[in-house]
Write a protein that holds these residues in place. Structure first.
Motif, mmCIF file in Angstrom:
data_model
loop_
_atom_site.group_PDB
_atom_site.id
_atom_site.type_symbol
_atom_site.label_atom_id
_atom_site.label_comp_id
_atom_site.label_asym_id
_atom_site.label_seq_id
_atom_site.Cartn_x
_atom_site.Cartn_y
_atom_site.Cartn_z
ATOM 1 N N TYR A 5 8.204 -1.606 7.626
ATOM 2 C CA TYR A 5 7.421 -2.636 7.378
ATOM 3 C C TYR A 5 6.465 -2.505 6.159
ATOM 4 O O TYR A 5 5.578 -3.132 5.886
ATOM 5 C CB TYR A 5 6.485 -3.030 8.425
ATOM 6 N N ARG A 6 7.041 -1.856 5.229
ATOM 7 C CA ARG A 6 6.290 -1.658 3.780
ATOM 8 C C ARG A 6 6.124 -2.688 3.194
ATOM 9 O O ARG A 6 5.126 -3.065 2.713
ATOM 10 C CB ARG A 6 7.097 -0.681 3.240
ATOM 11 N N ASP A 7 7.151 -3.777 3.075
ATOM 12 C CA ASP A 7 7.050 -4.982 2.184
ATOM 13 C C ASP A 7 6.271 -5.875 3.084
ATOM 14 O O ASP A 7 5.299 -6.567 2.041
ATOM 15 C CB ASP A 7 8.415 -5.513 1.992
ATOM 16 N N LEU A 8 6.185 -5.928 4.157
ATOM 17 C CA LEU A 8 5.360 -6.960 4.935
ATOM 18 C C LEU A 8 3.839 -6.206 4.683
ATOM 19 O O LEU A 8 3.177 -7.158 4.616
ATOM 20 C CB LEU A 8 5.757 -6.883 6.311
ATOM 21 N N ILE A 9 3.678 -5.198 5.041
ATOM 22 C CA ILE A 9 2.296 -4.606 4.914
ATOM 23 C C ILE A 9 1.665 -4.922 3.402
ATOM 24 O O ILE A 9 0.550 -5.266 3.290
ATOM 25 C CB ILE A 9 2.336 -3.043 4.874
#
Length: 76
Positions: A5-9
């Motif tokens: 979820y790096r991009d979402l975070i």
């Protein structure tokens, strides 16, 4: 934390509009720092306090994960 979820975070942090996420993320970081700082002290006397903080941190992490899954599903 949660590489999937790096991009979402990154998006949620940069937008700054999801207050619950921002609060949980900040609280997780605070707990992480507290635990790290307490680890350098006498472990015998601090054990119960450290364990309580770790439990709270885990609870916050679980909430963050549920929130991220919900946001990812909503984004499609």
């Amino acid at each position: 934390m949660f590489p999937e979820y790096r991009d979402l975070i990154t998006r949620l942090k940069s937008e700054g509009t999801h207050q619950r996420f921002l609060h949980l993320f900040e609280r997780h970081n605070q707990l992480d720092h507290q635990i790290a700082n307490m680890g350098t002290q006498d472990a015998g006397t601090m054990h119960a306090a450290i364990e309580a903080l770790k439990k709270e941190k885990l609870h916050v992490k679980d909430e963050l994960y549920a929130l991220l899954r919900q946001e990812a599903a909503a984004a499609g």
